[in-house]
Design an enzyme around this catalytic site. Structure first.
Site, mmCIF file in Angstrom:
data_model
loop_
_atom_site.group_PDB
_atom_site.id
_atom_site.type_symbol
_atom_site.label_atom_id
_atom_site.label_comp_id
_atom_site.label_asym_id
_atom_site.label_seq_id
_atom_site.Cartn_x
_atom_site.Cartn_y
_atom_site.Cartn_z
ATOM 1 N N VAL A 6 0.911 -1.142 0.000
ATOM 2 C CA VAL A 6 0.000 0.000 0.000
ATOM 3 C C VAL A 6 0.954 1.196 0.000
ATOM 4 C CG1 VAL A 6 -1.810 1.245 1.242
ATOM 5 C CG2 VAL A 6 -1.822 -1.261 1.215
ATOM 6 N N PRO A 7 1.224 1.742 -1.182
ATOM 7 C CA PRO A 7 2.408 2.573 -1.398
ATOM 8 C C PRO A 7 2.335 4.001 -0.841
ATOM 9 C CG PRO A 7 1.132 2.457 -3.404
ATOM 10 C CD PRO A 7 0.461 1.546 -2.412
ATOM 11 N N CYS A 8 2.358 4.102 0.474
ATOM 12 C CA CYS A 8 2.345 5.423 1.106
ATOM 13 C C CYS A 8 3.625 6.200 0.798
ATOM 14 C CB CYS A 8 2.104 5.304 2.600
ATOM 15 S SG CYS A 8 3.194 4.178 3.468
ATOM 16 N N HIS A 9 4.663 5.511 0.358
ATOM 17 C CA HIS A 9 5.904 6.207 -0.021
ATOM 18 C C HIS A 9 5.724 7.044 -1.279
ATOM 19 C CE1 HIS A 9 6.109 2.433 -2.333
ATOM 20 N NE2 HIS A 9 6.850 3.099 -3.206
#
EC number: 2.1.1.63
Length: 163
Positions: free
Chosen positions: A123-126
């Site tokens: 879950v690409p919060c970056h």
């Protein structure tokens, strides 16, 4: 019952936690030693996550296919779902996510939900940056965020140059 496996990635130790059915957590750790290895009784979903993360860091995977379970409020789950729509090698702002979930004024709440995500990379919060284009906070450390974005950009640019 939860099972844990450690993966020593190029950006440090990643702790993978999952059940027989889904991955619950992919979090960075400041440990340097592997404490939890893949075992005979490690559920296949946890093994799949481990191998898919290796592929991601080796540049051979952009999309993850194992089941995930991210515990949170309905608002947080909406934010996390919107995060998964940010393509590999792309970025978005907190405001863009707020608009995507139909709540344009919830920029700070989006940032808070982003910070509570326990499924790093998948879950690409970056991929969330400030509206000024600068890197913003990241639970795993800004240096990791910068590395992950650079990793994805390099692979995306290589593909684009082939076409």
């Amino acid at each position: 019952m939860q099972h844990m496996v450690d993966y020593l990635s190029p950006v440090g130790m990643i702790e993978i936690t999952g059940t027989e059915d889904a991955i619950c957590s992919i979090m960075f750790s400041e440990r340097e030693e592997i404490e939890h290895r893949v075992q005979e009784n490690t559920p296949s979903v946890v093994q799949d996550c481990y191998h898919q993360l290796i592929e991601y860091f080796n540049g051979a995977r952009k999309v993850f296919t194992f089941p995930i379970w991210n515990a949170g409020t309905p608002f947080q789950k909406n934010v996390w779902s919107a995060l998964t729509s940010i393509s590999f090698g792309e970025t978005a702002t907190y405001k863009e996510i707020a608009v995507a979930i139909g709540n344009e004024k919830s920029i700070r709440a989006v940032g808070n939900a982003n910070g509570k995500n326990k499924l790093n990379i998948v879950v690409p919060c970056h991929r969330i940056i400030g509206s000024n284009g600068k890197l913003t906070g990241y639970g795993g450390g800004l240096w990791r965020k910068e590395w992950l974005l650079q990793h994805e950009n390099v692979l995306t640019n290589k593909e684009n140059n082939k076409n």
